[in-house]
Design an enzyme around this catalytic site. Structure first.
Site, PDB file in Angstrom:
ATOM      1  N   ASP A  71      33.812  45.139  48.503  1.00 33.60           N
ATOM      2  CA  ASP A  71      33.778  46.065  47.374  1.00 33.60           C
ATOM      3  C   ASP A  71      34.828  45.617  46.375  1.00 33.60           C
ATOM      4  O   ASP A  71      36.029  45.777  46.591  1.00 33.60           O
ATOM      5  CB  ASP A  71      34.065  47.490  47.861  1.00 33.60           C
ATOM      6  CG  ASP A  71      34.050  48.490  46.714  1.00 33.60           C
ATOM      7  OD1 ASP A  71      33.539  48.133  45.642  1.00 33.60           O
ATOM      8  OD2 ASP A  71      34.548  49.606  46.898  1.00 33.60           O
ATOM      9  N   LYS A  72      34.389  45.039  45.268  1.00 30.85           N
ATOM     10  CA  LYS A  72      35.320  44.505  44.273  1.00 30.85           C
ATOM     11  C   LYS A  72      35.810  45.640  43.381  1.00 30.85           C
ATOM     12  O   LYS A  72      35.068  46.195  42.598  1.00 30.85           O
ATOM     13  CB  LYS A  72      34.638  43.433  43.423  1.00 30.85           C
ATOM     14  CG  LYS A  72      35.546  42.826  42.356  1.00 30.85           C
ATOM     15  CD  LYS A  72      34.779  41.834  41.514  1.00 30.85           C
ATOM     16  CE  LYS A  72      35.679  41.269  40.423  1.00 30.85           C
ATOM     17  NZ  LYS A  72      36.137  42.314  39.492  1.00 30.85           N
TER      18      LYS A  72
END
Length: 247
Positions: free
Chosen positions: A121-122
């Site tokens: 999850d950036k």
């Protein structure tokens, strides 16, 4: 009630972090070590059984046979194998540390080595370790300056909260907070999903300000029925651009 959806990622709840830290799962490496150990133990037991039967049939001395069986059992059971493998992975962890990779669990080295695709999850926290406030979306009758000011009043710098610091950082004129006195501050909690502050203005009047999840803020608004559609549209638009909304 003024509100906005700034472009700032939300924080991960402390409860989730505690659950992740407390999770105890058996890794592929540990399963393989146990499988090998059990196989060698069963093989040693089978060999000792054969030796005892043959010795009894041949009339050998029981004491000598038991001594030989004991030596065989000690040699066959891999007591030191977990230690040797742990030392080997510790060497790998040291090599990863030289490349600025932190290893919290040694078994993770073997697990990650077998990964073909890694999905992450950036977020802004992972990339720059800082959050920034974007251009607010405002309902008719409010301005961006008013919305940011209200959000700043519902924030505390001494909490070192990334979201609070981002909102305060988006306030252009820090002196705008000086006329207001915070009488009480309620920090964020996962149940209410918002912060709340009781503020006293220059005229001596007391009012409350709040910031939190957009749907929670809309529910608090007196004109929620008329602004819900516009708010949902703005939140979805922010989401398509990779931004998280804050009311």
């Amino acid at each position: 009630m003024p509100w906005c959806t700034p472009r700032a990622p939300t924080r991960t709840s402390a409860k989730t972090a505690v659950l992740v830290a407390a999770a105890h799962t058996v890794s592929h490496f540990q399963k393989a070590v146990l499988r090998i150990g059990n196989y060698l133990i069963l093989l040693a037991v089978a060999l000792v059984t054969v030796i005892l039967v043959v010795s009894l049939l041949r009339g050998d001395q029981i004491l000598t046979t038991l001594q030989f069986a004991l030596v065989l059992m000690v040699a066959a059971i891999p007591v030191a194998m977990p230690t040797v493998l742990s030392v080997t992975m510790a060497v790998g962890a040291r090599q990863l540390a030289k490349q600025q990779a932190i290893v919290s669990k040694l078994v993770a080295i073997e697990e990650l080595a077998g990964v073909d695709t890694l999905c992450a999850d950036k977020t802004g926290t992972l990339t720059q370790n800082s959050l920034t406030l974007g251009d607010p979306f405002c309902v008719p009758g409010t301005t961006a300056g008013e919305v940011v000011l209200v959000g700043a009043l519902a924030s505390r710098a001494d909490n070192d909260d990334p979201i609070d610091l981002a909102v305060l950082g988006g306030l252009g004129d820090k002196s705008a907070l000086e006329p207001y006195a915070i009488a009480h501050f309620e920090p964020f909690n996962p149940v209410d999903k918002r912060t709340e502050a009781t503020v006293t203005g220059v005229d001596g009047k007391t009012f409350k300000v709040s910031k939190g999840a957009p749907q929670v803020m809309v529910a608090l608004a007196g004109d929620s029925d008329t602004i819900t559609a516009a708010v949902d549209t703005a939140v979805n638009d922010f989401a398509t651009h990779g931004y998280r909304s804050l009311g």
